[in-house]
Design a protein around this motif. Structure first.
Motif, PDB file in Angstrom:
ATOM      1  N   CYS A  30      -8.049   2.034  -4.928  1.00  0.00           N
ATOM      2  CA  CYS A  30      -7.647   3.336  -4.401  1.00  0.00           C
ATOM      3  C   CYS A  30      -8.843   4.059  -3.790  1.00  0.00           C
ATOM      4  CB  CYS A  30      -7.066   4.208  -5.509  1.00  0.00           C
ATOM      5  SG  CYS A  30      -5.562   3.537  -6.236  1.00  0.00           S
ATOM      6  N   HIS A  73      -4.883   6.980  -1.438  1.00  0.00           N
ATOM      7  CA  HIS A  73      -4.354   5.802  -0.741  1.00  0.00           C
ATOM      8  C   HIS A  73      -4.684   4.586  -1.599  1.00  0.00           C
ATOM      9  CE1 HIS A  73      -5.036   2.300   1.972  1.00  0.00           C
ATOM     10  NE2 HIS A  73      -3.832   2.659   2.374  1.00  0.00           N
ATOM     11  N   CYS A  74      -3.670   3.838  -2.063  1.00  0.00           N
ATOM     12  CA  CYS A  74      -3.894   2.689  -2.928  1.00  0.00           C
ATOM     13  C   CYS A  74      -3.342   1.425  -2.289  1.00  0.00           C
ATOM     14  CB  CYS A  74      -3.227   2.884  -4.284  1.00  0.00           C
ATOM     15  SG  CYS A  74      -3.964   4.214  -5.257  1.00  0.00           S
ATOM     16  N   ALA A  88       0.536   6.825  -6.443  1.00  0.00           N
ATOM     17  CA  ALA A  88       0.150   5.916  -5.369  1.00  0.00           C
ATOM     18  C   ALA A  88      -0.034   4.495  -5.905  1.00  0.00           C
ATOM     19  CB  ALA A  88      -1.133   6.397  -4.694  1.00  0.00           C
ATOM     20  N   GLU A 134      -2.837   9.962  -7.650  1.00  0.00           N
ATOM     21  CA  GLU A 134      -3.326   8.584  -7.653  1.00  0.00           C
ATOM     22  C   GLU A 134      -2.427   7.675  -8.497  1.00  0.00           C
ATOM     23  OE1 GLU A 134      -7.288   6.102  -8.911  1.00  0.00           O
ATOM     24  OE2 GLU A 134      -7.553   8.104  -8.046  1.00  0.00           O
ATOM     25  N   GLU A 158       0.825  -1.205   0.000  1.00  0.00           N
ATOM     26  CA  GLU A 158       0.000   0.000   0.000  1.00  0.00           C
ATOM     27  C   GLU A 158       0.855   1.248   0.000  1.00  0.00           C
ATOM     28  OE1 GLU A 158      -2.507   0.446   3.456  1.00  0.00           O
ATOM     29  OE2 GLU A 158      -1.128  -0.754   4.629  1.00  0.00           O
ATOM     30  N   SER A 159       0.231   2.333  -0.427  1.00  0.00           N
ATOM     31  CA  SER A 159       0.962   3.589  -0.547  1.00  0.00           C
ATOM     32  C   SER A 159      -0.001   4.776  -0.450  1.00  0.00           C
ATOM     33  CB  SER A 159       1.682   3.634  -1.899  1.00  0.00           C
ATOM     34  OG  SER A 159       2.305   4.874  -2.087  1.00  0.00           O
ATOM     35  N   VAL A 160       0.500   5.869   0.096  1.00  0.00           N
ATOM     36  CA  VAL A 160      -0.208   7.159   0.112  1.00  0.00           C
ATOM     37  C   VAL A 160       0.730   8.161  -0.551  1.00  0.00           C
ATOM     38  CG1 VAL A 160      -1.194   8.992   1.535  1.00  0.00           C
ATOM     39  CG2 VAL A 160      -1.459   6.602   2.223  1.00  0.00           C
ATOM     40  N   MET A 161       0.274   8.754  -1.643  1.00  0.00           N
ATOM     41  CA  MET A 161       1.106   9.692  -2.402  1.00  0.00           C
ATOM     42  C   MET A 161       0.295  10.926  -2.781  1.00  0.00           C
ATOM     43  SD  MET A 161       4.197   8.778  -2.902  1.00  0.00           S
ATOM     44  CE  MET A 161       5.130   7.405  -2.325  1.00  0.00           C
TER      45      MET A 161
END
Length: 87
Positions: free
Chosen positions: A69, A78-79, A42, A39, A33-36
């Motif tokens: 996402c 957040h994906c 992410a 989108e 998971e990732s928050v960037m």
């Protein structure tokens, strides 16, 4: 004598059936998971985190990667990337 051989073959066949049925017993649903800021970024980083997680565990990927996402509580994308992995 034939009964002993037949029983041996039946036991062997049963053991092979159980072994082949548990071949995927070591499978998990791996995730990253990732928050960037964007989108697309992410998604890319979540997929990279998934790949790194599977390689660090020595798992092999099976099936397609599913990316989902949403917007986190702080307003950033957040994906989460998920894929079946077997080891």
């Amino acid at each position: 004598m034939k009964a002993i051989i037949r029983t041996g073959f039946i036991a062997f066949a049963a053991a092979m059936a159980m072994a082949s049925g548990s071949a995927h017993a070591g499978c998990v649903m791996a995730a990253g998971e990732s928050v960037m800021v964007t989108e697309d970024l992410a998604k890319y980083m979540a997929s990279a985190a998934l790949k790194n997680s599977m390689s660090s565990h020595g798992w092999t990927p099976h099936g397609d990667v599913k990316v989902q996402c949403d917007t986190s509580s702080i307003g950033l994308p957040h994906c989460t990337a998920r894929q079946k992995a077997c080891g």
